[in-house]
Design a protein around this motif. Structure first.
Motif, PDB file in Angstrom:
ATOM      1  N   ALA A  23      62.407  87.797 -12.258  1.00 31.48           N
ATOM      2  CA  ALA A  23      62.118  86.831 -11.195  1.00 31.48           C
ATOM      3  C   ALA A  23      62.213  85.368 -11.612  1.00 31.48           C
ATOM      4  N   THR A  55      58.849  71.148  -0.790  1.00 31.05           N
ATOM      5  CA  THR A  55      57.974  71.549   0.316  1.00 31.05           C
ATOM      6  C   THR A  55      56.510  71.365  -0.056  1.00 31.05           C
ATOM      7  N   GLY A  90      55.443  82.836   1.531  1.00 23.63           N
ATOM      8  CA  GLY A  90      54.426  81.842   1.229  1.00 23.63           C
ATOM      9  C   GLY A  90      53.699  82.064  -0.089  1.00 23.63           C
ATOM     10  N   VAL A  95      58.388  84.348  -8.215  1.00 20.69           N
ATOM     11  CA  VAL A  95      57.985  85.377  -7.252  1.00 20.69           C
ATOM     12  C   VAL A  95      59.042  86.474  -7.269  1.00 20.69           C
ATOM     13  N   ARG A 116      63.665  73.343  -3.508  1.00 18.90           N
ATOM     14  CA  ARG A 116      63.165  73.345  -2.125  1.00 18.90           C
ATOM     15  C   ARG A 116      61.681  73.676  -2.094  1.00 18.90           C
ATOM     16  N   THR A 117      61.282  74.630  -2.929  1.00 17.68           N
ATOM     17  CA  THR A 117      59.869  75.003  -2.950  1.00 17.68           C
ATOM     18  C   THR A 117      59.010  73.851  -3.480  1.00 17.68           C
ATOM     19  N   TRP A 118      59.477  73.217  -4.542  1.00 15.99           N
ATOM     20  CA  TRP A 118      58.698  72.089  -5.079  1.00 15.99           C
ATOM     21  C   TRP A 118      58.618  70.957  -4.058  1.00 15.99           C
ATOM     22  N   LEU A 136      56.596  79.263 -12.437  1.00 14.64           N
ATOM     23  CA  LEU A 136      56.455  79.607 -11.013  1.00 14.64           C
ATOM     24  C   LEU A 136      57.552  80.618 -10.700  1.00 14.64           C
ATOM     25  N   GLY A 155      54.845  81.656  -3.266  1.00 15.04           N
ATOM     26  CA  GLY A 155      55.047  80.536  -4.191  1.00 15.04           C
ATOM     27  C   GLY A 155      54.185  79.342  -3.813  1.00 15.04           C
ATOM     28  N   SER A 156      54.142  79.029  -2.533  1.00 17.67           N
ATOM     29  CA  SER A 156      53.309  77.906  -2.067  1.00 17.67           C
ATOM     30  C   SER A 156      51.833  78.170  -2.341  1.00 17.67           C
ATOM     31  N   ARG A 201      59.799  87.252  -1.724  1.00 16.60           N
ATOM     32  CA  ARG A 201      60.000  85.819  -1.472  1.00 16.60           C
ATOM     33  C   ARG A 201      59.963  85.488   0.021  1.00 16.60           C
ATOM     34  N   ARG A 202      59.782  84.192   0.300  1.00 17.16           N
ATOM     35  CA  ARG A 202      59.717  83.629   1.653  1.00 17.16           C
ATOM     36  C   ARG A 202      58.556  84.200   2.468  1.00 17.16           C
ATOM     37  N   ASN A 256      68.778  74.196  -9.852  1.00 18.69           N
ATOM     38  CA  ASN A 256      67.965  75.222  -9.190  1.00 18.69           C
ATOM     39  C   ASN A 256      67.595  74.764  -7.779  1.00 18.69           C
TER      40      ASN A 256
HETATM   41  C1  LIG Z   1      60.946  79.328  -6.100  1.00 19.38           C
HETATM   42  C2  LIG Z   1      60.127  80.573  -5.719  1.00 19.38           C
HETATM   43  C3  LIG Z   1      58.951  80.697  -6.682  1.00 19.38           C
HETATM   44  C4  LIG Z   1      59.609  80.396  -4.284  1.00 19.38           C
HETATM   45  O1  LIG Z   1      58.736  81.490  -4.010  1.00 19.38           O
HETATM   46  P1  LIG Z   1      58.450  81.938  -2.510  1.00 19.38           P
HETATM   47  O2  LIG Z   1      57.254  82.789  -2.536  1.00 19.38           O
HETATM   48  O3  LIG Z   1      59.684  82.488  -1.904  1.00 19.38           O
HETATM   49  O4  LIG Z   1      58.131  80.531  -1.841  1.00 19.38           O
HETATM   50  P2  LIG Z   1      57.463  80.304  -0.410  1.00 19.38           P
HETATM   51  O5  LIG Z   1      57.645  81.519   0.454  1.00 19.38           O
HETATM   52  O6  LIG Z   1      56.093  79.810  -0.623  1.00 19.38           O
HETATM   53  O7  LIG Z   1      58.393  79.166   0.168  1.00 19.38           O
HETATM   54  C5  LIG Z   1      57.892  77.849   0.240  1.00 19.38           C
HETATM   55  C6  LIG Z   1      58.923  76.980   0.899  1.00 19.38           C
HETATM   56  O8  LIG Z   1      59.934  76.650  -0.025  1.00 19.38           O
HETATM   57  C7  LIG Z   1      61.189  76.582   0.687  1.00 19.38           C
HETATM   58  N1  LIG Z   1      62.048  77.666   0.193  1.00 19.38           N
HETATM   59  C8  LIG Z   1      61.718  78.610  -0.717  1.00 19.38           C
HETATM   60  N2  LIG Z   1      62.785  79.403  -0.956  1.00 19.38           N
HETATM   61  C9  LIG Z   1      63.797  78.941  -0.178  1.00 19.38           C
HETATM   62  C10 LIG Z   1      65.136  79.348   0.032  1.00 19.38           C
HETATM   63  N3  LIG Z   1      65.670  80.389  -0.631  1.00 19.38           N
HETATM   64  N4  LIG Z   1      65.893  78.648   0.918  1.00 19.38           N
HETATM   65  C11 LIG Z   1      65.365  77.625   1.589  1.00 19.38           C
HETATM   66  N5  LIG Z   1      64.095  77.188   1.444  1.00 19.38           N
HETATM   67  C12 LIG Z   1      63.323  77.837   0.563  1.00 19.38           C
HETATM   68  C13 LIG Z   1      60.879  76.748   2.133  1.00 19.38           C
HETATM   69  O9  LIG Z   1      60.588  75.494   2.687  1.00 19.38           O
HETATM   70  C14 LIG Z   1      59.648  77.601   2.060  1.00 19.38           C
HETATM   71  O10 LIG Z   1      58.837  77.522   3.185  1.00 19.38           O
HETATM   72  P3  LIG Z   1      59.219  78.405   4.488  1.00 19.38           P
HETATM   73  O11 LIG Z   1      59.485  79.807   4.011  1.00 19.38           O
HETATM   74  O12 LIG Z   1      58.003  78.267   5.355  1.00 19.38           O
HETATM   75  O13 LIG Z   1      60.443  77.777   5.068  1.00 19.38           O
HETATM   76  C15 LIG Z   1      61.022  81.845  -5.756  1.00 19.38           C
HETATM   77  O14 LIG Z   1      62.178  81.622  -4.973  1.00 19.38           O
HETATM   78  C16 LIG Z   1      61.452  82.206  -7.155  1.00 19.38           C
HETATM   79  O15 LIG Z   1      60.745  82.913  -7.875  1.00 19.38           O
HETATM   80  N6  LIG Z   1      62.622  81.705  -7.580  1.00 19.38           N
HETATM   81  C17 LIG Z   1      63.132  81.980  -8.935  1.00 19.38           C
HETATM   82  C18 LIG Z   1      62.277  81.259  -9.968  1.00 19.38           C
HETATM   83  C19 LIG Z   1      62.285  79.759  -9.774  1.00 19.38           C
HETATM   84  O16 LIG Z   1      63.305  79.152  -9.445  1.00 19.38           O
HETATM   85  N7  LIG Z   1      61.105  79.152 -10.007  1.00 19.38           N
HETATM   86  C20 LIG Z   1      60.968  77.711 -10.007  1.00 19.38           C
HETATM   87  C21 LIG Z   1      61.288  77.221 -11.373  1.00 19.38           C
HETATM   88  S1  LIG Z   1      61.284  75.459 -11.475  1.00 19.38           S
END
Ligand SMILES: CC(C)(COP(=O)(O)OP(=O)(O)OC[C@H]1O[C@@H](n2cnc3c(N)ncnc32)[C@H](O)[C@@H]1OP(=O)(O)O)[C@@H](O)C(=O)NCCC(=O)NCCS
Length: 145
Positions: A25, A127, A89, A81, A123-125, A79, A91-92, A86-87, A118
């Motif tokens: 992940a 948001t 909430g 998931v 996008r997550t950061w 961070l 990560g948030s 994913r998606r 990335n």
């Molecule tokens: C980044 C990560 C942790 C997000 O986890 P998540 O549980 O899916 O995040 P959330 O559901 O809380 O999403 C929060 C917001 O971020 C944005 N977001 C997250 N993933 C997105 C995507 N693939 N496309 C567009 N927006 C996205 C959206 O605004 C989202 O809110 P919304 O779903 O209400 O629109 C997950 O995608 C992940 O594990 N990625 C690989 C590891 C990584 O990149 N970690 C960060 C390292 S710096």
């Protein structure tokens, strides 16, 4: 975050499961991504590694964040998931829990290293209210024993 997910801190017996989750992940790898590295982290700060689990299966790890507080700054690491979760909430919610920990400890600002390519992570950061500081570049040196 959906109500069927719970957050708690990780325990040392979960280190293999944490490493397995990061392998499927997390984005990129870190120099400390091994059993000794995570054991040292949890020995130093047993409350810093926050995990998400399905509420009905508290042993299954589906998300993590490290909320590292060194008494001076608040650093976020790992961070991640599970792609199947994913998606929703998670990560948030992990970031919100990390920030609550920092605030309770007296932290004033949280930061994270985010890979420039990335887009999903960025996008997550964003948001969650984070943004880049282009005037800074990380300078690093590997340490040898
Ligand atoms: C980044 C990560 C942790 C997000 O986890 P998540 O549980 O899916 O995040 P959330 O559901 O809380 O999403 C929060 C917001 O971020 C944005 N977001 C997250 N993933 C997105 C995507 N693939 N496309 C567009 N927006 C996205 C959206 O605004 C989202 O809110 P919304 O779903 O209400 O629109 C997950 O995608 C992940 O594990 N990625 C690989 C590891 C990584 O990149 N970690 C960060 C390292 S710096």
């Amino acid at each position: 975050m959906t109500a069927d997910i719970a957050l708690r801190t990780a325990t040392p017996d979960e280190i293999p499961a944490l490493l397995a989750l990061w392998a499927r992940a997390a984005k990129g790898t870190s120099i400390t991504d091994d059993a000794d590295g995570v054991a040292a982290l949890l020995a130093r700060d047993p409350e810093c590694l926050i995990v998400a689990t399905p509420a009905g299966d508290p042993a299954a790890l589906v998300g993590t964040v490290i909320a590292g507080w060194d008494g001076w700054r608040c650093h976020l690491y790992r961070l991640a998931v599970d792609p199947r979760y994913r998606r929703r909430g998670i990560g948030s919610a992990l970031l919100a829990a990390a920030e609550a920990r920092f605030t309770a400890l007296g932290g004033r600002r949280a930061d994270a290293m985010v890979l420039d390519d990335n887009a999903e992570g960025q996008r997550t950061w964003r948001t969650a209210g984070y943004g880049p500081q282009p005037q800074w570049t990380r300078w690093a040196k590997p340490l040898t024993a």
